[in-house]
Design a protein around this motif. Structure first.
Motif, PDB file in Angstrom:
ATOM      1  N   ALA A   1       0.822  -1.209   0.000  1.00 53.35           N
ATOM      2  CA  ALA A   1       0.000   0.000   0.000  1.00 53.35           C
ATOM      3  C   ALA A   1       0.853   1.254   0.000  1.00 53.35           C
ATOM      4  O   ALA A   1       0.401   2.320  -0.448  1.00 53.35           O
TER       5      ALA A   1
ATOM      6  N   ARG B   1      -7.343  -3.239   5.568  1.00 52.61           N
ATOM      7  CA  ARG B   1      -8.218  -2.981   4.418  1.00 52.61           C
ATOM      8  C   ARG B   1      -8.367  -1.483   4.168  1.00 52.61           C
ATOM      9  O   ARG B   1      -8.390  -1.038   3.019  1.00 52.61           O
ATOM     10  N   ALA B   2      -8.454  -0.718   5.251  1.00 52.15           N
ATOM     11  CA  ALA B   2      -8.564   0.736   5.103  1.00 52.15           C
ATOM     12  C   ALA B   2      -7.291   1.318   4.502  1.00 52.15           C
ATOM     13  O   ALA B   2      -7.334   2.251   3.702  1.00 52.15           O
ATOM     14  N   ILE B   3      -6.140   0.758   4.862  1.00 51.68           N
ATOM     15  CA  ILE B   3      -4.863   1.220   4.297  1.00 51.68           C
ATOM     16  C   ILE B   3      -4.825   0.976   2.798  1.00 51.68           C
ATOM     17  O   ILE B   3      -4.365   1.824   2.016  1.00 51.68           O
TER      18      ILE B   3
ATOM     19  N   GLN C   1      -7.355   0.751   0.772  1.00 52.01           N
ATOM     20  CA  GLN C   1      -8.392   1.474   0.045  1.00 52.01           C
ATOM     21  C   GLN C   1      -8.218   2.986   0.070  1.00 52.01           C
ATOM     22  O   GLN C   1      -8.729   3.691  -0.796  1.00 52.01           O
ATOM     23  N   SER C   2      -7.528   3.498   1.073  1.00 54.21           N
ATOM     24  CA  SER C   2      -7.367   4.955   1.187  1.00 54.21           C
ATOM     25  C   SER C   2      -5.954   5.277   1.668  1.00 54.21           C
ATOM     26  O   SER C   2      -5.257   4.419   2.202  1.00 54.21           O
ATOM     27  N   SER C   3      -5.547   6.501   1.466  1.00 59.45           N
ATOM     28  CA  SER C   3      -4.190   6.912   1.823  1.00 59.45           C
ATOM     29  C   SER C   3      -4.146   7.391   3.274  1.00 59.45           C
ATOM     30  O   SER C   3      -4.489   8.538   3.578  1.00 59.45           O
ATOM     31  N   LEU C   4      -3.775   6.492   4.167  1.00 60.94           N
ATOM     32  CA  LEU C   4      -3.633   6.826   5.581  1.00 60.94           C
ATOM     33  C   LEU C   4      -2.168   7.121   5.873  1.00 60.94           C
ATOM     34  O   LEU C   4      -1.274   6.491   5.309  1.00 60.94           O
ATOM     35  N   SER C   5      -1.922   8.047   6.756  1.00 61.32           N
ATOM     36  CA  SER C   5      -0.543   8.400   7.090  1.00 61.32           C
ATOM     37  C   SER C   5       0.077   7.331   7.986  1.00 61.32           C
ATOM     38  O   SER C   5      -0.632   6.630   8.729  1.00 61.32           O
TER      39      SER C   5
END
Length: 258
Positions: free
Chosen positions: A38, A89-91, A93-97
């Motif tokens: 990711a 899964r959130a990592i 699907q989206s750009s988390l720091s």
């Protein structure tokens, strides 16, 4: 700490939480690999066994970073596994720091479990209803309630002292057999075998056996064999504790059990 170092440490920490709380080997590897990719890591290699994590990443410049984590203590907390899976899964699907992910993992790792009173109550009812499931009477049910509570109290106390799991399971099996035999002898319980079987279900390594089968099917033979061996020794520990008590009971009562 540079970005790649932080990525590999975060991935390994996520893997540690899953493995330490009863997750399967393939799940740990998939989670770590998913987190690394990711963040655009060029290549990831991960090897996981029940007592350790080894992960290596290759960055855009071709530099290789490796990390090894030793797992000393393991327990079962499926809520933590679920939380880490949701985070991975959130990592993807989206750009988390990286900072957010690190803080979130710390929060998950420090989640408080149920307190001992609830665990003891739950263990008590689990033992009781397993006894009914195996054909025990209402009297056997109430005896198993007591045994379940005693086993969980022993387990909680000895875990605080970092006592070996083999000894804890042996003592739990011994306690279940002793209380069951005494209860039947005093005409409180009716069926010693059903009480014992229902009570020691608290100690049976069901999740370990399931993970051993799943790891073996998935091709993780080292993990599968090691988990199967662990389950085998837990079963031996339960049998030793139960068997010793029954043997001594037969010896001192002349082989007569009401």
């Amino acid at each position: 700490m540079n970005k790649n170092n932080k990525i590999i440490h975060i991935a390994a920490e996520a893997g540690r939480i899953i493995l330490q709380n009863g997750g399967e080997t393939y799940r740990v590897e998939e989670t770590m690999i998913k987190i690394c990719y990711a963040f655009n890591v060029r290549q990831v290699n991960a090897i996981v066994i029940p007592t350790g994590i080894m992960i290596s990443i290759t960055d855009e410049k071709g530099e290789i970073l490796s990390l090894i984590k030793r797992i000393h203590n393991r327990t079962i907390n499926l809520e933590k596994i679920s939380q880490v899976n949701s985070l991975s899964r959130a990592i993807a699907q989206s750009s988390l720091s990286l900072d957010y992910i690190e803080n979130r993992l710390n929060t998950i790792d420090n989640m408080t479990s149920y307190n001992n009173k609830i665990l003891i109550l739950a263990a008590s009812f689990v033992a009781g209803f397993f006894t009914l499931l195996f054909g025990g009477s209402i009297q056997d049910f109430f005896v198993a309630l007591i045994i379940g509570a005693v086993i969980k109290i022993i387990s909680c106390f000895l875990n605080r002292l970092n006592i070996n799991e083999f000894f804890i399971n042996s003592l739990g099996g011994a306690a279940s057999a002793l209380i069951a035999l005494i209860s039947v002898h005093l005409n409180i319980g009716q069926s010693k075998d059903k009480i014992i079987i229902g009570s020691i279900m608290l100690l049976v390594p069901g999740l370990v056996i399931t993970n051993a089968i799943r790891d073996t099917i998935a091709g993780d033979l080292v993990s599968g064999v090691s988990r199967a061996t662990e389950a085998f020794f837990i079963a031996i520990a339960i049998a030793i504790g139960t068997g010793i008590v029954i043997k001594f009971w037969f010896h001192f009562t002349g082989g007569i059990i009401q």
